[in-house]
Scaffold this active site. Structure first.
Site, PDB file in Angstrom:
ATOM      1  CB  CYS A 176      -0.914  -0.221   1.332  1.00 38.94           C
ATOM      2  SG  CYS A 176      -1.904  -1.481   1.325  1.00 38.94           S
TER       3      CYS A 176
ATOM      4  CB  CYS B 250     -41.932  10.534  11.881  1.00 39.48           C
ATOM      5  SG  CYS B 250     -40.040  10.796  12.305  1.00 39.48           S
TER       6      CYS B 250
ATOM      7  CB  CYS C 140     -40.031   7.632  10.312  1.00 42.20           C
ATOM      8  SG  CYS C 140     -39.892   8.020  12.146  1.00 42.20           S
TER       9      CYS C 140
END
Length: 446
Positions: A63, A196, A199
């Protein structure tokens, strides 16, 4: 993966035998976008751009070698193709979400962000740029042909997610106990109110996450939803005071509040963490054939092999005590994706020889990286404390490694499995005296 001689490198997903750095490989001054569970959904999943994403570990030598080339490619592709990087050592749940098993892993997020492709090109900046432009041409061609790359089901869900609403289990006062509390699975349950706004915003993310979690955990973590305005008994029972409220349920435990983010990526990442906490430990297998050794050591990041004393030296109770220590440690390290094996002293002499074990010092233990043919030996006691110290030392880079004798997995004898009983000494009838010259024996004794 970066296993080298000596004690400098032995890199595997979720466990390295040396820690090269605790810092990321990229900074804000680079054209590489640093990605994490908090911004991945927004930056990548909701983007119309083509993304190349590297999943890396800061301690991984490969890496570190790739980093300057990745930066060059990102600069060259600036404004054309997005180039990002995820520190998957720190954000391992995000790496696990995309099946990352080694470092570096590069994924191409194209038309269908939910099905990224594996990057198969070279590791030079030129090769990365060439592959990115080829992928971009394919993306543009698909768009010209009318392909949008949406989900397989054809459902479009806002917020960059897609899923099947059936994967969210509808929970009620009547079915909650039998479905959730009596289940051996882990549940994430949303308590919502239809009016809501929060929600409503969560619903597509919850649906998309439910489908992905179902697939990735094979149904062991489930997402459910309770309309708390209808099933007020449940809402009262669990002290729901606001919407949406998400709770986590495990069998036999008190529910806990979910404190994570509300995007699909956040939810999936947390679900995968819950899954890894509750997966069974890997099987402890006796080395009975070459296939068992090869499959275990090649399928897992590391294989932990113990050579236990002969059954005549310990009896069944002694052997079982050693095996119990191994099972305990396999449970403790079950998230590490390691295989666990054992054999009896003398049964696999070539294996013992290749690990420098044979002839004495039983029980013994070695941790092998079959991809690099490197191993490390337990130097302390064969106990929970000693083995934990051995594996912990390896994971923070303090263990020394050596090359497996012959540079390859040794030949393995096919043997019968231990029957779980005490050993039996050979009787006189089992001794073959046909080749013994008794006259010579008498002369020797005289």
């Amino acid at each position: 993966m970066c296993l080298e001689s000596g004690s400098r490198k032995f890199c595997v997903l979720a466990c390295s035998l040396t820690v090269l750095s605790v810092h990321g490989l990229y900074s804000a001054s680079d054209d590489v976008v640093e990605l994490n569970p908090s911004n991945f959904n927004r930056e990548v999943m909701q983007s119309d751009s083509l993304w190349l994403v590297e999943f890396y570990a800061p301690w991984c030598g490969h890496c570190k070698n790739l980093a300057p080339e990745w930066k060059k490619a990102a600069t060259a592709l600036k404004g054309i193709v997005k180039v990002g990087a995820v520190d998957a050592d720190q954000h391992n749940s995000l790496g696990g979400q995309y099946g990352v098993r080694g470092f570096p892993t590069i994924k191409i997020f194209g038309a269908n962000k939910h099905k990224p492709e594996d990057y198969q090109g070279g590791r030079s900046s030129q090769a990365i740029v060439d592959s990115a432009l080829n992928a971009l041409r394919s993306l543009v061609k698909d768009r010209l042909g009318g392909k949008t790359g949406g989900s397989d089901s054809g459902r479009q869900v806002s917020g960059g997610g897609a899923g099947n609403k059936k994967d969210v289990v509808e929970l009620t006062d009547d079915n909650f106990d039998s479905t959730v509390l009596d289940s051996g699975d882990v549940w994430m349950v949303e308590f919502f109110a239809p009016w809501c706004g929060h929600c409503k915003n969560l619903e597509p993310e919850w649906t998309a996450a439910a489908s992905e979690v179902k697939e990735q955990t094979k149904g062991k973590v489930k997402l459910g939803a309770v309309d708390a305005t209808v099933h007020q008994g449940l809402a009262s029972r669990y002290g729901i005071r606001g919407f949406p409220t998400i709770k986590i349920f495990r069998k036999g435990e008190e529910p806990e509040d979910y404190q994570g983010g509300r995007t699909r990526t956040d939810i999936v990442a947390h679900a995968l963490d819950l899954y890894s906490d509750n997966i069974p430990p890997p099987e402890l297998r006796e080395i009975l054939s070459e296939d068992i050794l090869k499959k275990t050591c090649e399928d897992y990041q590391l294989c932990i092999i113990s050579v236990l004393p002969h059954i005549l030296d310990t009896g069944a109770s002694g052997r079982n005590s050693y095996l119990e220590v191994m099972r305990t440690m396999a449970e403790k390290y079950k998230k590490k994706m390691w295989g666990w094996l054992w054999t009896e002293a003398g049964a696999q002499m070539e294996l013992e020889s290749s690990l420098g074990i044979g002839g004495f010092g039983y029980p013994a233990m070695a941790a092998i990286n079959a991809r690099k043919m490197k191993f490390a030996l337990l130097r302390g006691s064969f106990s929970e404390t000693g083995i934990h110290e051995f594996l912990r030392e390896l994971s923070v880079g303090r263990g020394s490694t050596a090359t497996v004798g012959g540079g390859a997995l040794p030949k393995i004898n096919t043997v019968e499995p231990w029957d779980g009983k005490d050993g039996v000494l050979p009787t006189e009838d089992d001794i073959d005296l046909s080749d013994v010259d008794l006259d010579e024996l008498e002369k020797t004794e005289l």
